[in-house]
Write an enzyme that holds these catalytic residues in place. Structure first.
Site, short mmCIF file in Angstrom:
data_model
loop_
_atom_site.label_atom_id
_atom_site.label_comp_id
_atom_site.label_asym_id
_atom_site.label_seq_id
_atom_site.Cartn_x
_atom_site.Cartn_y
_atom_site.Cartn_z
N LYS A 126 0.84 -1.21 0.00
CA LYS A 126 0.00 0.00 0.00
C LYS A 126 0.87 1.26 0.00
CE LYS A 126 -3.90 2.32 0.34
NZ LYS A 126 -3.66 3.56 1.03
N GLU A 135 0.67 6.72 -6.67
CA GLU A 135 -0.48 7.63 -6.73
C GLU A 135 -0.03 9.09 -6.67
OE1 GLU A 135 -3.39 8.76 -3.25
OE2 GLU A 135 -3.96 6.79 -4.06
#
Length: 295
Positions: free
Chosen positions: A166, A173
């Site tokens: 993550k 991102e």
């Protein structure tokens, strides 16, 4: 299956709703009396059938550690705790050891999907033993998006692997968002030529190689405010980008795009950047380039 959730903020509450919609029984606890199902963690534990499964969905860091330490005093051997917050992967080793002293199992779950997860499902990256992952699979299947499991869920590896995945996900991102943002600014600058900036981003949603969910979200933002005039250009970071860069340094992996994206966020928080003042002063010194005087 009956699961407990600690932390019913925006994502935690949506996860509770999605799990219930899938037919699972959920008991949630939050300090906010308006959303909690029980008055405290003791009542939460008492409400769950053994062996228990508790999902922790609170802010990363000291708060997560305090919740897990509290659960360690109330749960029983054989119970399972899943940390679904944005914890740093190194914290997972501490949390696993803390629970293992009481015979309690532990999984870490990187969760992506934000406030849209209730409708679209949550992307899940999980670390821990295969047996514990299999035990919690009904929960993961209820939370993940519809479609093939491998396209919305991964058992990434050992404890810590879920949050590590993550972390890298969020680093990517950061860079993707920065690229879209820089493209937006460049298009906006050429108002003598470009007449429909929102339309350009809208047209990129199908058939182009830059189409993505982030692009769709930018289109939504521009639909409401084409010039983004209601938004101040100040961008915080939640930690994962910094951790990604630290890991890249520790492992000698070049990440120039991710690094540049987080430094751009730092620059956004300065009304009058000292660094840019120094650059302007240096350009004036070595090349006589004009400088703008401060008001």
């Amino acid at each position: 299956m009956h699961i407990g959730i600690v932390g019913l903020g925006k994502m935690g509450a949506n996860m509770r709703d999605r799990l219930r919609a899938a037919g699972l029984t959920v008991t949630g606890y939050d300090r906010n009396a308006d959303v909690t199902d029980v008055a405290g963690t003791a009542e939460l534990v008492a409400a769950l059938p053994a062996p228990r499964l508790v999902w922790v969905m609170v802010p990363a860091g000291a708060i997560t550690t305090s919740v897990i330490a509290d659960l360690a005093t109330k749960l029983s051997p054989g119970d399972l705790v899943i940390d679904g917050g944005n914890s740093r992967f190194t914290d997972d080793f501490t949390h696993e050891a803390l629970l293992a002293e009481q015979g309690i199992h532990y999984l870490d779950a990187g969760v992506s999907g934000g406030v849209w997860g209730l409708t679209n499902g949550f992307g899940l990256m999980v670390g821990g033993s295969a047996a514990d992952v299999e035990r919690a699979m009904p929960v993961f299947d209820a939370l993940r998006p519809e479609g093939p499991r491998e396209e919305g869920f991964v058992h990434a590896g050992k404890v810590g692997a879920g949050h590590y995945a993550k972390m890298v996900h969020n680093g990517i991102e950061y860079a993707l968002m920065q690229a879209y943002a820089e493209g937006y600014e460049l298009l906006e600058k050429r108002d003598d030529l470009i007449q429909d900036v929102p339309g350009i981003f809208t047209a990129w949603q199908r058939g182009t190689v830059v189409r993505s969910w982030l692009l769709e979200l930018l289109v939504l933002a521009l639909k409401d405010d084409p010039q983004l005039g209601d938004i101040e250009g100040y961008v915080e970071d939640s930690g994962e980008g910094r951790w990604t860069i630290e890991e890249a340094i520790n492992n000698a992996v070049p990440v120039p795009a991710i690094s540049a994206s987080i430094f751009a966020r730092f620059a956004s928080r300065q009304d009058d950047s000292p660094a840019m003042k120094a650059v302007a002063a240096l350009r004036n010194q070595f090349g006589g380039h004009a400088i703008k005087k401060a008001d």
